[in-house]
Design a protein around this motif. Structure first.
Motif, PDB file in Angstrom:
ATOM      1  N   LEU A   7      -5.542  -2.227   9.186  1.00  0.00           N
ATOM      2  CA  LEU A   7      -4.236  -1.967   8.597  1.00  0.00           C
ATOM      3  C   LEU A   7      -3.967  -3.022   7.531  1.00  0.00           C
ATOM      4  O   LEU A   7      -4.049  -4.226   7.810  1.00  0.00           O
ATOM      5  CB  LEU A   7      -3.133  -2.018   9.663  1.00  0.00           C
ATOM      6  CG  LEU A   7      -3.235  -1.011  10.815  1.00  0.00           C
ATOM      7  CD1 LEU A   7      -3.999  -1.639  11.992  1.00  0.00           C
ATOM      8  CD2 LEU A   7      -1.857  -0.588  11.290  1.00  0.00           C
ATOM      9  N   ALA A   8      -3.683  -2.576   6.317  1.00  0.00           N
ATOM     10  CA  ALA A   8      -3.363  -3.485   5.208  1.00  0.00           C
ATOM     11  C   ALA A   8      -1.944  -3.173   4.752  1.00  0.00           C
ATOM     12  O   ALA A   8      -1.653  -2.027   4.392  1.00  0.00           O
ATOM     13  CB  ALA A   8      -4.352  -3.299   4.069  1.00  0.00           C
ATOM     14  N   LEU A   9      -1.068  -4.186   4.780  1.00  0.00           N
ATOM     15  CA  LEU A   9       0.340  -3.944   4.500  1.00  0.00           C
ATOM     16  C   LEU A   9       0.804  -4.699   3.264  1.00  0.00           C
ATOM     17  O   LEU A   9       0.175  -5.662   2.826  1.00  0.00           O
ATOM     18  CB  LEU A   9       1.207  -4.324   5.698  1.00  0.00           C
ATOM     19  CG  LEU A   9       1.342  -5.803   6.073  1.00  0.00           C
ATOM     20  CD1 LEU A   9       2.688  -6.045   6.767  1.00  0.00           C
ATOM     21  CD2 LEU A   9       0.210  -6.223   7.014  1.00  0.00           C
ATOM     22  N   PRO A  46      -3.838   7.809   3.329  1.00  0.00           N
ATOM     23  CA  PRO A  46      -2.466   7.945   2.806  1.00  0.00           C
ATOM     24  C   PRO A  46      -1.629   6.692   3.039  1.00  0.00           C
ATOM     25  O   PRO A  46      -1.837   5.969   4.024  1.00  0.00           O
ATOM     26  CB  PRO A  46      -1.903   9.139   3.588  1.00  0.00           C
ATOM     27  CG  PRO A  46      -2.772   9.247   4.807  1.00  0.00           C
ATOM     28  CD  PRO A  46      -4.122   8.766   4.409  1.00  0.00           C
ATOM     29  N   LEU A  47      -0.711   6.450   2.126  1.00  0.00           N
ATOM     30  CA  LEU A  47       0.237   5.354   2.290  1.00  0.00           C
ATOM     31  C   LEU A  47       1.230   5.737   3.373  1.00  0.00           C
ATOM     32  O   LEU A  47       1.788   6.841   3.363  1.00  0.00           O
ATOM     33  CB  LEU A  47       0.964   5.101   0.969  1.00  0.00           C
ATOM     34  CG  LEU A  47       1.726   3.780   0.846  1.00  0.00           C
ATOM     35  CD1 LEU A  47       0.760   2.614   0.758  1.00  0.00           C
ATOM     36  CD2 LEU A  47       2.634   3.803  -0.380  1.00  0.00           C
ATOM     37  N   ARG A  48       1.457   4.833   4.310  1.00  0.00           N
ATOM     38  CA  ARG A  48       2.407   5.075   5.396  1.00  0.00           C
ATOM     39  C   ARG A  48       3.583   4.120   5.242  1.00  0.00           C
ATOM     40  O   ARG A  48       3.457   3.063   4.627  1.00  0.00           O
ATOM     41  CB  ARG A  48       1.746   4.862   6.756  1.00  0.00           C
ATOM     42  CG  ARG A  48       0.482   5.681   6.984  1.00  0.00           C
ATOM     43  CD  ARG A  48      -0.032   5.472   8.402  1.00  0.00           C
ATOM     44  NE  ARG A  48      -1.323   6.101   8.622  1.00  0.00           N
ATOM     45  CZ  ARG A  48      -1.804   6.401   9.830  1.00  0.00           C
ATOM     46  NH1 ARG A  48      -1.100   6.119  10.920  1.00  0.00           N
ATOM     47  NH2 ARG A  48      -2.996   6.968   9.940  1.00  0.00           N
ATOM     48  N   ILE A  49       4.691   4.477   5.854  1.00  0.00           N
ATOM     49  CA  ILE A  49       5.893   3.649   5.818  1.00  0.00           C
ATOM     50  C   ILE A  49       6.400   3.460   7.247  1.00  0.00           C
ATOM     51  O   ILE A  49       6.494   4.413   8.012  1.00  0.00           O
ATOM     52  CB  ILE A  49       7.015   4.305   4.968  1.00  0.00           C
ATOM     53  CG1 ILE A  49       6.521   4.593   3.544  1.00  0.00           C
ATOM     54  CG2 ILE A  49       8.253   3.408   4.964  1.00  0.00           C
ATOM     55  CD1 ILE A  49       6.279   3.373   2.701  1.00  0.00           C
ATOM     56  N   VAL A  50       6.712   2.210   7.603  1.00  0.00           N
ATOM     57  CA  VAL A  50       7.368   1.920   8.875  1.00  0.00           C
ATOM     58  C   VAL A  50       8.656   1.165   8.555  1.00  0.00           C
ATOM     59  O   VAL A  50       8.708   0.374   7.610  1.00  0.00           O
ATOM     60  CB  VAL A  50       6.455   1.087   9.808  1.00  0.00           C
ATOM     61  CG1 VAL A  50       6.043  -0.231   9.175  1.00  0.00           C
ATOM     62  CG2 VAL A  50       7.113   0.856  11.162  1.00  0.00           C
ATOM     63  N   LEU A  69       0.152 -14.150  -2.894  1.00  0.00           N
ATOM     64  CA  LEU A  69       1.350 -14.142  -3.734  1.00  0.00           C
ATOM     65  C   LEU A  69       1.116 -13.253  -4.956  1.00  0.00           C
ATOM     66  O   LEU A  69       0.123 -13.409  -5.666  1.00  0.00           O
ATOM     67  CB  LEU A  69       1.671 -15.566  -4.186  1.00  0.00           C
ATOM     68  CG  LEU A  69       2.910 -15.734  -5.076  1.00  0.00           C
ATOM     69  CD1 LEU A  69       4.181 -15.477  -4.283  1.00  0.00           C
ATOM     70  CD2 LEU A  69       2.938 -17.130  -5.684  1.00  0.00           C
ATOM     71  N   GLY A  70       2.037 -12.333  -5.202  1.00  0.00           N
ATOM     72  CA  GLY A  70       1.879 -11.429  -6.326  1.00  0.00           C
ATOM     73  C   GLY A  70       0.883 -10.322  -6.072  1.00  0.00           C
ATOM     74  O   GLY A  70       0.637  -9.490  -6.959  1.00  0.00           O
ATOM     75  N   GLY A  71       0.288 -10.285  -4.884  1.00  0.00           N
ATOM     76  CA  GLY A  71      -0.697  -9.260  -4.556  1.00  0.00           C
ATOM     77  C   GLY A  71      -0.085  -8.125  -3.755  1.00  0.00           C
ATOM     78  O   GLY A  71       1.133  -7.975  -3.654  1.00  0.00           O
ATOM     79  N   SER A  72      -0.955  -7.315  -3.180  1.00  0.00           N
ATOM     80  CA  SER A  72      -0.540  -6.180  -2.366  1.00  0.00           C
ATOM     81  C   SER A  72      -1.711  -5.770  -1.484  1.00  0.00           C
ATOM     82  O   SER A  72      -2.780  -6.395  -1.536  1.00  0.00           O
ATOM     83  CB  SER A  72      -0.129  -5.000  -3.264  1.00  0.00           C
ATOM     84  OG  SER A  72      -1.288  -4.424  -3.861  1.00  0.00           O
ATOM     85  N   GLY A 127      14.014  -2.239   6.932  1.00  0.00           N
ATOM     86  CA  GLY A 127      13.715  -1.795   5.578  1.00  0.00           C
ATOM     87  C   GLY A 127      12.285  -1.272   5.558  1.00  0.00           C
ATOM     88  O   GLY A 127      11.509  -1.509   6.490  1.00  0.00           O
ATOM     89  N   PRO A 128      11.894  -0.566   4.507  1.00  0.00           N
ATOM     90  CA  PRO A 128      10.558   0.044   4.468  1.00  0.00           C
ATOM     91  C   PRO A 128       9.449  -0.995   4.320  1.00  0.00           C
ATOM     92  O   PRO A 128       9.556  -1.930   3.536  1.00  0.00           O
ATOM     93  CB  PRO A 128      10.604   0.955   3.235  1.00  0.00           C
ATOM     94  CG  PRO A 128      12.044   1.016   2.820  1.00  0.00           C
ATOM     95  CD  PRO A 128      12.701  -0.225   3.321  1.00  0.00           C
ATOM     96  N   VAL A 129       8.378  -0.809   5.081  1.00  0.00           N
ATOM     97  CA  VAL A 129       7.137  -1.577   4.907  1.00  0.00           C
ATOM     98  C   VAL A 129       6.006  -0.577   4.730  1.00  0.00           C
ATOM     99  O   VAL A 129       5.774   0.277   5.591  1.00  0.00           O
ATOM    100  CB  VAL A 129       6.859  -2.507   6.105  1.00  0.00           C
ATOM    101  CG1 VAL A 129       5.459  -3.115   5.997  1.00  0.00           C
ATOM    102  CG2 VAL A 129       7.904  -3.618   6.173  1.00  0.00           C
ATOM    103  N   ALA A 130       5.330  -0.675   3.592  1.00  0.00           N
ATOM    104  CA  ALA A 130       4.241   0.241   3.266  1.00  0.00           C
ATOM    105  C   ALA A 130       2.914  -0.337   3.738  1.00  0.00           C
ATOM    106  O   ALA A 130       2.684  -1.551   3.673  1.00  0.00           O
ATOM    107  CB  ALA A 130       4.203   0.491   1.756  1.00  0.00           C
ATOM    108  N   PHE A 131       2.038   0.549   4.210  1.00  0.00           N
ATOM    109  CA  PHE A 131       0.706   0.100   4.642  1.00  0.00           C
ATOM    110  C   PHE A 131      -0.260   1.279   4.616  1.00  0.00           C
ATOM    111  O   PHE A 131       0.135   2.440   4.561  1.00  0.00           O
ATOM    112  CB  PHE A 131       0.764  -0.526   6.038  1.00  0.00           C
ATOM    113  CG  PHE A 131       1.061   0.444   7.166  1.00  0.00           C
ATOM    114  CD1 PHE A 131       0.041   0.935   7.976  1.00  0.00           C
ATOM    115  CD2 PHE A 131       2.361   0.871   7.423  1.00  0.00           C
ATOM    116  CE1 PHE A 131       0.303   1.818   9.011  1.00  0.00           C
ATOM    117  CE2 PHE A 131       2.639   1.757   8.462  1.00  0.00           C
ATOM    118  CZ  PHE A 131       1.609   2.235   9.260  1.00  0.00           C
TER     119      PHE A 131
END
Length: 296
Positions: free
Chosen positions: A57-59, A7-11, A36-39, A15-19
């Motif tokens: 962990l990939a953020l 699942p996508l998590r938020i910390v 750059l431009g990736g995720s 501000g929100p950081v998704a990982f």
């Protein structure tokens, strides 16, 4: 290829950081940084296998992927500061930082500033300081030159985004990012296209992209900044680079390896700018061998 994503998590880091987190057995965590431009999606093929070595962990950096910019700056030094806050919030003990392209610079900067925490660095087709010899593909040079010009950069990014539907945008990008676009599974293309579609509605995404792009240009042109960062890294470094990389010619990686003989280098034939996507099994094998022989 069937991807079973955690699942996508938020910390909340100003501000929100998704990982996403893939659980693993060891004390050493692996933190994966996109270009750059990736995720974080540029790591989903490699992350499950990597979790055999330790938690992964990939953020998404602010302004990229599922992390809204939320007014936060996105230059390279800003990104490494946010990475430090992320490590404090989500990891315990030593970490290995793996960065692709822009993410490689962020990993190096963090490793240089936080030697007690960073146990290793994996530079995957990383950005390096400018050399006099090999040049990136003319399309890449032209794009970054345009990004650097006020108003023109904004126009280029806005026009490019609007010209293609999300899936076509991803597939056109993969033609220059990879040596063989057919190696990227359709499911991965679809995930990226869905992300692109959502980002087009984010009013701050283009500004985040341009600030990061301009920061990369400054870093590349300032040879001293890059050399200082690389020279201050005390952790073991693995360099993985595609011989067919159109963004960062392989000569840049070879020059870095010659300058830092303690670093380990692996050059992948017939692979472009995203080895962890184009050749995930080879990438994992090299990382596992390096981890076992150098860090474990």
């Amino acid at each position: 290829m069937a991807l079973d994503l955690p699942p996508l998590r938020i910390v909340d880091l100003d501000g929100p950081v998704a990982f996403r987190r893939w659980d693993g057995p060891a004390e050493t965590s692996f933190v994966l940084l996109h270009g750059l431009g990736g995720s974080h999606l540029s790591w989903v093929q490699a992350a499950p296998g990597l979790a055999g070595l330790g938690p992964v962990l990939a953020l998404d950096m602010p302004g990229f992927g599922r992390s809204p910019r939320a007014g936060r700056p996105t230059r390279l030094m800003d990104q490494q500061r946010l990475l430090g806050a992320f490590l404090d919030a989500q990891t315990e003990g030593p970490v290995v930082l793996a960065g692709n392209s822009m993410g490689g610079v962020v990993a190096l900067l963090r490793a240089a500033l936080d030697p007690e925490r960073v146990a290793g660095v994996i530079l995957t087709s990383s950005v390096y300081p400018m050399l006099r010899g090999p040049l990136p593909n003319p399309l890449v040079l032209g794009a970054f030159a345009a990004y650097d010009v006020p108003r023109l950069g904004e126009l280029v990014v806005r026009t490019r985004s609007a010209a293609l539907d999300p899936e076509s945008f991803v597939r056109v990008g993969l033609r220059i990012l990879t040596s063989d676009p057919s190696t990227i599974p359709d499911e991965v293309v679809s995930l990226h296209a869905e992300m692109i579609a959502d980002l087009r509605t984010d009013p701050e995404a283009q500004a985040a992209f341009l600030d990061a792009a301009r920061s990369i240009t400054s870093y590349v042109k300032s040879r001293d900044a890059g050399r200082r960062a690389m020279s201050n890294v005390r952790a073991p470094v693995l360099v993985v680079h595609g011989r067919s990389d159109r963004f960062v010619p392989v000569g840049y990686a070879e020059t870095a390896l010659a300058a830092y003989p303690a670093w380990r280098g692996r050059i992948f034939a017939r692979v472009g700018h995203v080895p962890q996507m184009e050749a995930p099994a080879r990438w994992l094998a090299e990382v596992a061998d390096w981890y076992a022989s150098v860090l474990r």
